[in-house]
Design a protein around this motif. Sequence first.
Motif, PDB file in Angstrom:
ATOM      1  N   ALA A  93       0.822  -1.219   0.000  1.00 37.13           N
ATOM      2  CA  ALA A  93       0.000   0.000   0.000  1.00 37.13           C
ATOM      3  C   ALA A  93       0.852   1.264   0.000  1.00 37.13           C
ATOM      4  O   ALA A  93       0.578   2.193  -0.755  1.00 37.13           O
ATOM      5  CB  ALA A  93      -0.937   0.006   1.218  1.00 37.13           C
ATOM      6  N   VAL A  94       1.882   1.282   0.843  1.00 35.44           N
ATOM      7  CA  VAL A  94       2.625   2.549   0.968  1.00 35.44           C
ATOM      8  C   VAL A  94       3.627   2.767  -0.169  1.00 35.44           C
ATOM      9  O   VAL A  94       4.032   3.894  -0.421  1.00 35.44           O
ATOM     10  CB  VAL A  94       3.345   2.701   2.341  1.00 35.44           C
ATOM     11  CG1 VAL A  94       2.333   2.642   3.474  1.00 35.44           C
ATOM     12  CG2 VAL A  94       4.447   1.685   2.529  1.00 35.44           C
ATOM     13  N   PHE A  95       4.012   1.669  -0.841  1.00 35.67           N
ATOM     14  CA  PHE A  95       4.967   1.840  -1.952  1.00 35.67           C
ATOM     15  C   PHE A  95       4.291   1.694  -3.318  1.00 35.67           C
ATOM     16  O   PHE A  95       4.932   1.397  -4.317  1.00 35.67           O
ATOM     17  CB  PHE A  95       6.136   0.859  -1.813  1.00 35.67           C
ATOM     18  CG  PHE A  95       6.975   1.125  -0.597  1.00 35.67           C
ATOM     19  CD1 PHE A  95       7.616   2.344  -0.435  1.00 35.67           C
ATOM     20  CD2 PHE A  95       7.111   0.166   0.399  1.00 35.67           C
ATOM     21  CE1 PHE A  95       8.371   2.609   0.700  1.00 35.67           C
ATOM     22  CE2 PHE A  95       7.868   0.423   1.530  1.00 35.67           C
ATOM     23  CZ  PHE A  95       8.496   1.637   1.684  1.00 35.67           C
ATOM     24  N   ARG A  96       2.995   1.899  -3.346  1.00 39.18           N
ATOM     25  CA  ARG A  96       2.262   1.771  -4.614  1.00 39.18           C
ATOM     26  C   ARG A  96       2.765   2.793  -5.635  1.00 39.18           C
ATOM     27  O   ARG A  96       2.841   2.511  -6.816  1.00 39.18           O
ATOM     28  CB  ARG A  96       0.757   1.960  -4.358  1.00 39.18           C
ATOM     29  CG  ARG A  96      -0.107   1.583  -5.539  1.00 39.18           C
ATOM     30  CD  ARG A  96      -1.583   1.666  -5.183  1.00 39.18           C
ATOM     31  NE  ARG A  96      -1.967   0.625  -4.220  1.00 39.18           N
ATOM     32  CZ  ARG A  96      -2.847   0.800  -3.240  1.00 39.18           C
ATOM     33  NH1 ARG A  96      -3.426   1.972  -3.081  1.00 39.18           N
ATOM     34  NH2 ARG A  96      -3.160  -0.184  -2.425  1.00 39.18           N
ATOM     35  N   THR A  97       3.077   3.993  -5.133  1.00 36.75           N
ATOM     36  CA  THR A  97       3.409   5.060  -6.090  1.00 36.75           C
ATOM     37  C   THR A  97       4.873   5.485  -6.052  1.00 36.75           C
ATOM     38  O   THR A  97       5.244   6.450  -6.706  1.00 36.75           O
ATOM     39  CB  THR A  97       2.545   6.315  -5.815  1.00 36.75           C
ATOM     40  OG1 THR A  97       2.722   6.676  -4.439  1.00 36.75           O
ATOM     41  CG2 THR A  97       1.070   6.040  -6.078  1.00 36.75           C
ATOM     42  N   GLY A  98       5.708   4.803  -5.298  1.00 33.72           N
ATOM     43  CA  GLY A  98       7.108   5.221  -5.256  1.00 33.72           C
ATOM     44  C   GLY A  98       7.889   4.426  -4.237  1.00 33.72           C
ATOM     45  O   GLY A  98       7.415   3.411  -3.730  1.00 33.72           O
ATOM     46  N   THR A  99       9.086   4.897  -3.918  1.00 34.13           N
ATOM     47  CA  THR A  99       9.945   4.156  -2.997  1.00 34.13           C
ATOM     48  C   THR A  99      10.050   4.852  -1.634  1.00 34.13           C
ATOM     49  O   THR A  99      10.729   4.363  -0.744  1.00 34.13           O
ATOM     50  CB  THR A  99      11.368   4.001  -3.568  1.00 34.13           C
ATOM     51  OG1 THR A  99      11.869   5.316  -3.842  1.00 34.13           O
ATOM     52  CG2 THR A  99      11.372   3.175  -4.843  1.00 34.13           C
ATOM     53  N   VAL A 100       9.387   6.015  -1.493  1.00 32.65           N
ATOM     54  CA  VAL A 100       9.427   6.733  -0.222  1.00 32.65           C
ATOM     55  C   VAL A 100       7.999   6.970   0.259  1.00 32.65           C
ATOM     56  O   VAL A 100       7.166   7.481  -0.488  1.00 32.65           O
ATOM     57  CB  VAL A 100      10.138   8.104  -0.375  1.00 32.65           C
ATOM     58  CG1 VAL A 100      10.091   8.870   0.949  1.00 32.65           C
ATOM     59  CG2 VAL A 100      11.576   7.918  -0.824  1.00 32.65           C
ATOM     60  N   HIS A 101       7.716   6.537   1.501  1.00 27.02           N
ATOM     61  CA  HIS A 101       6.401   6.806   2.084  1.00 27.02           C
ATOM     62  C   HIS A 101       6.556   7.850   3.171  1.00 27.02           C
ATOM     63  O   HIS A 101       7.350   7.681   4.090  1.00 27.02           O
ATOM     64  CB  HIS A 101       5.791   5.533   2.671  1.00 27.02           C
ATOM     65  CG  HIS A 101       4.610   5.814   3.552  1.00 27.02           C
ATOM     66  ND1 HIS A 101       3.406   6.236   3.055  1.00 27.02           N
ATOM     67  CD2 HIS A 101       4.463   5.776   4.901  1.00 27.02           C
ATOM     68  CE1 HIS A 101       2.557   6.424   4.063  1.00 27.02           C
ATOM     69  NE2 HIS A 101       3.177   6.158   5.192  1.00 27.02           N
ATOM     70  N   GLU A 102       5.808   8.924   3.081  1.00 19.18           N
ATOM     71  CA  GLU A 102       5.815   9.965   4.121  1.00 19.18           C
ATOM     72  C   GLU A 102       4.634   9.738   5.057  1.00 19.18           C
ATOM     73  O   GLU A 102       3.505   9.565   4.610  1.00 19.18           O
ATOM     74  CB  GLU A 102       5.692  11.358   3.489  1.00 19.18           C
ATOM     75  CG  GLU A 102       6.952  11.791   2.765  1.00 19.18           C
ATOM     76  CD  GLU A 102       6.873  13.245   2.300  1.00 19.18           C
ATOM     77  OE1 GLU A 102       5.764  13.814   2.295  1.00 19.18           O
ATOM     78  OE2 GLU A 102       7.929  13.787   1.957  1.00 19.18           O
ATOM     79  N   SER A 103       4.925   9.740   6.359  1.00 18.76           N
ATOM     80  CA  SER A 103       3.891   9.451   7.341  1.00 18.76           C
ATOM     81  C   SER A 103       3.477  10.689   8.111  1.00 18.76           C
ATOM     82  O   SER A 103       4.250  11.627   8.284  1.00 18.76           O
ATOM     83  CB  SER A 103       4.391   8.415   8.351  1.00 18.76           C
ATOM     84  OG  SER A 103       4.465   7.154   7.736  1.00 18.76           O
TER      85      SER A 103
END
Length: 284
Positions: A93-103
Amino acid sequence: MIEHRLRHAEQVAEKLVRDERLMLPIDVVALAHSRDIHVEAKPISAQGVSGMLIRVGESYAIAYATHITSEGFQRFSIAHELGHYFLDGHPEAVFRTGTVHESHAGFAVDDQIELEADHFAAGLLMPSHLFDAAASRFADGMEAVKGLAGVCKTSLTASAIRYAQLGESAIAIVVSRGSSVEYCLTSEALRGRRGYRHLKKGTVLPRNSATRDFNLDPQNVLLAREVSDSTELNVWFHTDEEIDASEEVIGLGEYGRTLTVITADMSEDDGENDGRQWNPPGFR
Ligand SMILES: [Zn+2]
């Protein structure tokens, strides 16, 4: 919001604590390292970002924000990122759109994945079996909240929320700013009182409450001053009966908000609870 998945996220964290035989305060950095996850402090300036989970190939790294200097907040941010690593479906879910997830950690968002990571963090840093045992060492109310924050190395607010969630006493946690309520969480025992009405976000604090007076002076908040007074549950929650309670107030410093712990005095409660101690059995 899918409630049962939030409970599940907490349980995954608590099982991890038991399986790995972790002790309070939970060493979140050591836990990350045990999974080869690099952890780094970062002066993240993006508005409201508490931390990041980064994936490079099969490797993971956690960056946590340092703009809020509280150790409790930083530990919660790391634990939140670990949630995205340990919870089923989260990496996808968090890496669906890239390699960095901001929380945006901290119980203040309306995003299912973020909320699940927050609940994982609460379960990891304050697992119920260890939290209950620790709580039994303190008197009810603010003393317990402060004591638990010290034992778990968590923020006062996170500790207070967990305390009200897990305890069986009639307790309310109110986070306020100026004259209005930003957040309120009450224990099951309090919600069950006849006539109970929840204190909604944006509600004006009760007139003559110690909290409302306290918030008139911003220095009280900034300098983390404390006051306490007696109050009544019906003043806050419209309960049918007038039940005496204590109102304990502390400024949350740079966070700019105030934490109030309302603890009902049930020592003169009617016969239904005869023979039952006021303190929650789970906390003994
Ligand atoms: Zn997140």
